[in-house]
Design a protein around this motif. Sequence first.
Motif, PDB file in Angstrom:
ATOM      1  N   ALA A 231       0.814  -1.218   0.000  1.00  0.00           N
ATOM      2  CA  ALA A 231       0.000   0.000   0.000  1.00  0.00           C
ATOM      3  C   ALA A 231       0.847   1.268   0.000  1.00  0.00           C
ATOM      4  O   ALA A 231       0.337   2.348  -0.293  1.00  0.00           O
ATOM      5  CB  ALA A 231      -0.934  -0.007   1.206  1.00  0.00           C
ATOM      6  N   ILE A 232       2.125   1.140   0.352  1.00  0.00           N
ATOM      7  CA  ILE A 232       3.017   2.312   0.390  1.00  0.00           C
ATOM      8  C   ILE A 232       4.274   2.002  -0.420  1.00  0.00           C
ATOM      9  O   ILE A 232       5.379   2.408  -0.057  1.00  0.00           O
ATOM     10  CB  ILE A 232       3.377   2.705   1.837  1.00  0.00           C
ATOM     11  N   ALA A 233       4.100   1.294  -1.517  1.00  0.00           N
ATOM     12  CA  ALA A 233       5.223   0.729  -2.263  1.00  0.00           C
ATOM     13  C   ALA A 233       6.227   1.772  -2.740  1.00  0.00           C
ATOM     14  O   ALA A 233       7.423   1.489  -2.845  1.00  0.00           O
ATOM     15  CB  ALA A 233       4.698  -0.064  -3.458  1.00  0.00           C
ATOM     16  N   LEU A 234       5.761   2.990  -3.045  1.00  0.00           N
ATOM     17  CA  LEU A 234       6.653   4.014  -3.599  1.00  0.00           C
ATOM     18  C   LEU A 234       6.806   5.224  -2.682  1.00  0.00           C
ATOM     19  O   LEU A 234       7.049   6.326  -3.156  1.00  0.00           O
ATOM     20  CB  LEU A 234       6.148   4.458  -4.978  1.00  0.00           C
ATOM     21  N   ARG A 235       6.687   5.022  -1.384  1.00  0.00           N
ATOM     22  CA  ARG A 235       6.855   6.121  -0.442  1.00  0.00           C
ATOM     23  C   ARG A 235       8.244   6.053   0.185  1.00  0.00           C
ATOM     24  O   ARG A 235       8.577   5.103   0.885  1.00  0.00           O
ATOM     25  CB  ARG A 235       5.800   6.046   0.661  1.00  0.00           C
ATOM     26  N   PRO A 236       9.100   7.070  -0.040  1.00  0.00           N
ATOM     27  CA  PRO A 236      10.410   7.090   0.615  1.00  0.00           C
ATOM     28  C   PRO A 236      10.293   7.177   2.141  1.00  0.00           C
ATOM     29  O   PRO A 236      11.149   6.682   2.862  1.00  0.00           O
ATOM     30  CB  PRO A 236      11.075   8.348   0.042  1.00  0.00           C
ATOM     31  N   ASP A 237       9.216   7.794   2.624  1.00  0.00           N
ATOM     32  CA  ASP A 237       8.974   7.895   4.066  1.00  0.00           C
ATOM     33  C   ASP A 237       8.089   6.735   4.524  1.00  0.00           C
ATOM     34  O   ASP A 237       7.068   6.925   5.179  1.00  0.00           O
ATOM     35  CB  ASP A 237       8.341   9.235   4.413  1.00  0.00           C
ATOM     36  N   ASP A 238       8.500   5.515   4.178  1.00  0.00           N
ATOM     37  CA  ASP A 238       7.677   4.332   4.439  1.00  0.00           C
ATOM     38  C   ASP A 238       7.368   4.150   5.921  1.00  0.00           C
ATOM     39  O   ASP A 238       6.287   3.709   6.291  1.00  0.00           O
ATOM     40  CB  ASP A 238       8.382   3.080   3.915  1.00  0.00           C
ATOM     41  N   ASP A 239       8.339   4.483   6.790  1.00  0.00           N
ATOM     42  CA  ASP A 239       8.131   4.301   8.232  1.00  0.00           C
ATOM     43  C   ASP A 239       7.007   5.192   8.743  1.00  0.00           C
ATOM     44  O   ASP A 239       6.126   4.753   9.485  1.00  0.00           O
ATOM     45  CB  ASP A 239       9.422   4.569   9.002  1.00  0.00           C
ATOM     46  N   LEU A 240       7.024   6.459   8.321  1.00  0.00           N
ATOM     47  CA  LEU A 240       5.972   7.395   8.715  1.00  0.00           C
ATOM     48  C   LEU A 240       4.627   6.977   8.139  1.00  0.00           C
ATOM     49  O   LEU A 240       3.599   6.985   8.835  1.00  0.00           O
ATOM     50  CB  LEU A 240       6.329   8.810   8.247  1.00  0.00           C
ATOM     51  N   GLN A 241       4.619   6.592   6.857  1.00  0.00           N
ATOM     52  CA  GLN A 241       3.367   6.222   6.204  1.00  0.00           C
ATOM     53  C   GLN A 241       2.760   4.950   6.793  1.00  0.00           C
ATOM     54  O   GLN A 241       1.536   4.798   6.830  1.00  0.00           O
ATOM     55  CB  GLN A 241       3.596   6.043   4.699  1.00  0.00           C
ATOM     56  N   LEU A 242       3.602   4.041   7.261  1.00  0.00           N
ATOM     57  CA  LEU A 242       3.091   2.846   7.917  1.00  0.00           C
ATOM     58  C   LEU A 242       2.277   3.233   9.149  1.00  0.00           C
ATOM     59  O   LEU A 242       1.161   2.740   9.361  1.00  0.00           O
ATOM     60  CB  LEU A 242       4.252   1.934   8.316  1.00  0.00           C
ATOM     61  N   GLY A 243       2.838   4.152   9.962  1.00  0.00           N
ATOM     62  CA  GLY A 243       2.123   4.602  11.154  1.00  0.00           C
ATOM     63  C   GLY A 243       0.856   5.360  10.828  1.00  0.00           C
ATOM     64  O   GLY A 243      -0.175   5.186  11.486  1.00  0.00           O
ATOM     65  N   ILE A 244       0.914   6.213   9.801  1.00  0.00           N
ATOM     66  CA  ILE A 244      -0.265   6.986   9.400  1.00  0.00           C
ATOM     67  C   ILE A 244      -1.382   6.035   8.957  1.00  0.00           C
ATOM     68  O   ILE A 244      -2.553   6.210   9.332  1.00  0.00           O
ATOM     69  CB  ILE A 244       0.101   7.963   8.266  1.00  0.00           C
ATOM     70  N   SER A 245      -1.030   5.018   8.162  1.00  0.00           N
ATOM     71  CA  SER A 245      -2.033   4.065   7.660  1.00  0.00           C
ATOM     72  C   SER A 245      -2.677   3.284   8.807  1.00  0.00           C
ATOM     73  O   SER A 245      -3.894   3.065   8.816  1.00  0.00           O
ATOM     74  CB  SER A 245      -1.389   3.104   6.664  1.00  0.00           C
ATOM     75  N   LEU A 246      -1.874   2.867   9.771  1.00  0.00           N
ATOM     76  CA  LEU A 246      -2.397   2.086  10.893  1.00  0.00           C
ATOM     77  C   LEU A 246      -3.330   2.922  11.757  1.00  0.00           C
ATOM     78  O   LEU A 246      -4.390   2.462  12.185  1.00  0.00           O
ATOM     79  CB  LEU A 246      -1.234   1.547  11.735  1.00  0.00           C
ATOM     80  N   LYS A 247      -2.944   4.164  12.019  1.00  0.00           N
ATOM     81  CA  LYS A 247      -3.782   5.045  12.841  1.00  0.00           C
ATOM     82  C   LYS A 247      -5.086   5.368  12.122  1.00  0.00           C
ATOM     83  O   LYS A 247      -6.171   5.365  12.729  1.00  0.00           O
ATOM     84  CB  LYS A 247      -3.015   6.329  13.168  1.00  0.00           C
TER      85      LYS A 247
END
Length: 389
Positions: A231-247
């Motif tokens: 779901a965040i395959a092309l996001r350089p800020d994958d760590d941040l986006q993982l948290g945003i998606s979960l929240k």
Amino acid sequence: MSTLGIIAILTLLYWLYITYDAHNGMHLLYTLPRSLKLPDKPPLVSVIIAAKEEESTILETVRHLLSQNYPRLEIIAVNDRSQDATGVRLDELRRWSQNKSEISTPLKIIHITHLPDGWLGKNHALYQGYQQTRGQYLLFTDADILFSPNAITDAVTYMKEQDVQHLTLTPNMIARGALLKGFVHFFLFSFSLFVRPWRANLDNAREPGIGIGAFNMVSRSAYEAIGTHKAIALRPDDDLQLGISLKKAGFRQKVLSGKHILQVEWYPTLKAAVIGLEKNLFSGFRYSYSIALLACLGQLIFFILPWLGLISLWDWRGAIYGLDVILQIWLYRKLMSRLMDKRAEEAYLLPVSASLLLYTIIRSVWLTWKQGGIYWRGTFYSLRELKKK
């Protein structure tokens, strides 16, 4: 009233508001508590590390993980197309660990030689690592993090006791030299005021969420529910986006300080820090020129202008800017103490650090526009492709 006078008042209102909000929420950013005992039937934890050209740090990171006192652990280290000795060192470490009777943690090494279309290298590597896991909990971490022996035990116990699906921790960040320390700490300070991480700990809020690359531990069911790294395959800020998606998906999230159990030297030099950040800062603004412009104006007006006004205006406007500076320093030191147990003696460098970050943002936008995309770990990704994802 002059324009400078209006800006001075607006700037003071900003610092009063952000200080009030941070002061009220900072108690939520407490340190991860020590575990007195393991939970009953401790779940299997799968640690996933993506490494590309990390020969100087990966061995120490994996050795720290192999020394964990948690009883049910597996480690999956993914060598992502490295051109240096990363893969060789990992294979040697696996053979070494297999011959040590006191090491019971299985270490699996995955070598990736090809990056498929539609993926950023690190995200693809983490996803490939996930596919080899069996754990109920997944820990995504970086290849340069040093863990204390009880880190995973403390984290799992906390997640089980508090019914948390995602736990992310801030590490103690090592920086050598005043300028580098000031710049790295200011980036964390500015980022914190932008995302307000204390709000991620409010259970009734769906956003904003947060994730930190040093330590992202998530339940397997929650990770799969948000679509994994696909779901965040092309996001350089994958760590941040993982948290945003979960929240955003409604999973219970906690961001705490791991200053006593995690340590990282983010960048060895100031030049390396600027080069490293300029590659992915623009992605934090969703590759929007208007949002990046607002961020630049924010840095200039709220962080740099108060210092200039303090030394150049000898009237009521200068007094207001002086109050801005006092609030800025107080909040900076408070946050550094809370997140990393730092005294923040380099607070006098705040205007210099803010100017450096402003330069880095501008350069990040300019380079992305000039190149038509970004170079990330040796691979080029077009801006059109990044925006589409």
